[in-house]
Write an enzyme that holds these catalytic residues in place. Structure first.
Site, PDB file in Angstrom:
ATOM      1  N   GLU A  94       0.811  -1.214   0.000  1.00 30.89           N
ATOM      2  CA  GLU A  94       0.000   0.000   0.000  1.00 30.89           C
ATOM      3  C   GLU A  94       0.849   1.272   0.000  1.00 30.89           C
ATOM      4  O   GLU A  94       0.340   2.361  -0.279  1.00 30.89           O
ATOM      5  CB  GLU A  94      -0.916   0.024   1.237  1.00 30.89           C
ATOM      6  CG  GLU A  94      -1.990  -1.050   1.253  1.00 30.89           C
ATOM      7  CD  GLU A  94      -3.094  -0.817   0.232  1.00 30.89           C
ATOM      8  OE1 GLU A  94      -3.070   0.230  -0.439  1.00 30.89           O
ATOM      9  OE2 GLU A  94      -3.976  -1.678   0.110  1.00 30.89           O
ATOM     10  N   GLU A 125       7.330 -21.647   7.748  1.00 30.83           N
ATOM     11  CA  GLU A 125       7.416 -20.811   8.940  1.00 30.83           C
ATOM     12  C   GLU A 125       8.425 -21.348   9.957  1.00 30.83           C
ATOM     13  O   GLU A 125       8.890 -20.632  10.837  1.00 30.83           O
ATOM     14  CB  GLU A 125       6.052 -20.650   9.607  1.00 30.83           C
ATOM     15  CG  GLU A 125       5.555 -21.835  10.406  1.00 30.83           C
ATOM     16  CD  GLU A 125       4.372 -21.445  11.289  1.00 30.83           C
ATOM     17  OE1 GLU A 125       4.444 -21.733  12.491  1.00 30.83           O
ATOM     18  OE2 GLU A 125       3.387 -20.869  10.788  1.00 30.83           O
TER      19      GLU A 125
END
Length: 311
Positions: A94, A125
């Site tokens: 963004e 992960e």
């Protein structure tokens, strides 16, 4: 990329985490009317802002250090797995349209790469090696900041990212939703937003995810304010890449200057659509090239450029 943890040890560890706690009072939530479940969920969400408020001094200190590094050309790099990783990628993505940053200036790393945005990548992960490799691919520098994001605060990928960055001299931030987390302990700034057990046991995309989104919003937005990417509360570095943003650019110049539509259009045309430059030409009564020079000399800070121009 498999975990080396003993499954029994891992289960015991998870049992100690607030974000994984079971709430017996909600054990029959699936039998409630939909509106009642929605009310319960909404009440849970309403507690998140207060949890973030408790961490504001640590958040602000981190932002001051991030902004200082970025002012020297550093990057802001988020690193996480699963939901936490996706939130980092979202916040990073963004920044270019909102603040006209280079896409390489704010970066989101997710364990397992782009594929992990929409699907689970087995073992990603748990891989410390993957975190180190992802950061090495960015040629990490001492002026960069790495923010490890993990609801549990124990995710190996996020912890390793922070440890590796710190060893390289970069600034590090650890954002988690459990107290006394390994991630916070590994970082220069440990931000722990303790939102409590989730409505659905262990579903940290809920309150923990909301808390992380709120903090990431602060880290990027306030850093950009400190870097001069805004003028007051106006996004003067917005990139006009479509009709809506072109209209927004016009409106921002109008709000900042009070100029007539025709003047605004002339100013935007004279500055190749650069909002900050257009505002400077109108408020300081200078031409486009002069506005560009003044902004370059002020490091992109419009208020400083106005002062230099005598505006």
């Amino acid at each position: 990329m498999t975990s080396t943890s003993n499954p029994r040890d891992l289960r015991a560890e998870l049992e100690t985490l607030t974000t994984e706690a079971f709430r017996p009072e909600l054990a029959e939530i699936d039998r409630l009317p939909t509106l009642d479940i929605a009310r319960l969920m909404n009440a849970e969400d309403a507690t998140v802002a207060a949890a973030v408020a408790a961490g504001l001094p640590v958040i602000a200190a981190a932002i001051e250090d991030i902004a200082a590094r970025m002012a020297q050309g550093g990057r802001l790099i988020y690193a996480g797995a699963g939901t936490a990783g996706r939130l980092g990628v979202l916040d990073a993505s963004e920044c270019p349209p909102t603040f006209n940053t280079d896409p390489a200036q704010v970066v989101g790393l997710i364990a397992g790469g782009p594929e992990a945005m929409v699907t689970s990548v087995e073992g990603a992960e748990d891989s410390k090696e993957l975190a180190r490799a992802d950061l090495d691919a960015l040629a990490l520098r001492a002026c960069d900041t790495v923010v490890g994001v993990s609801a549990s605060g124990r995710t190996p990928y996020a912890i390793a990212a922070v440890e590796h960055a710190r060893a390289r001299g970069a600034l590090t931030v650890g954002l988690s939703c459990n107290a006394n987390s390994a991630l916070a302990a590994a970082a220069d700034h440990g931000i722990e937003i303790v939102v409590g057990p989730e409505l659905l046991t262990g579903s940290t995309r809920l309150k923990a995810g909301t808390a992380q989104k709120l903090v990431l919003n602060m880290l990027s937005t306030i850093t950009m304010i400190r870097l001069g990417k805004t003028y007051g509360n106006l996004m003067v570095d917005v990139r006009a890449s479509n009709e809506k943003l072109r209209a927004r650019s016009h409106r921002i110049v109008a709000l900042a200057t009070g100029a007539a539509d025709e003047e605004i259009e002339r100013a935007l045309a004279a500055t190749d659509g650069e909002v900050k430059n257009a505002i400077l030409t109108l408020l300081a009564d200078v031409d486009g090239p002069t506005a560009t020079r003044l902004l370059e000399e002020s490091g992109g800070h419009l208020r400083a450029a106005l002062t230099a121009a005598g505006g």
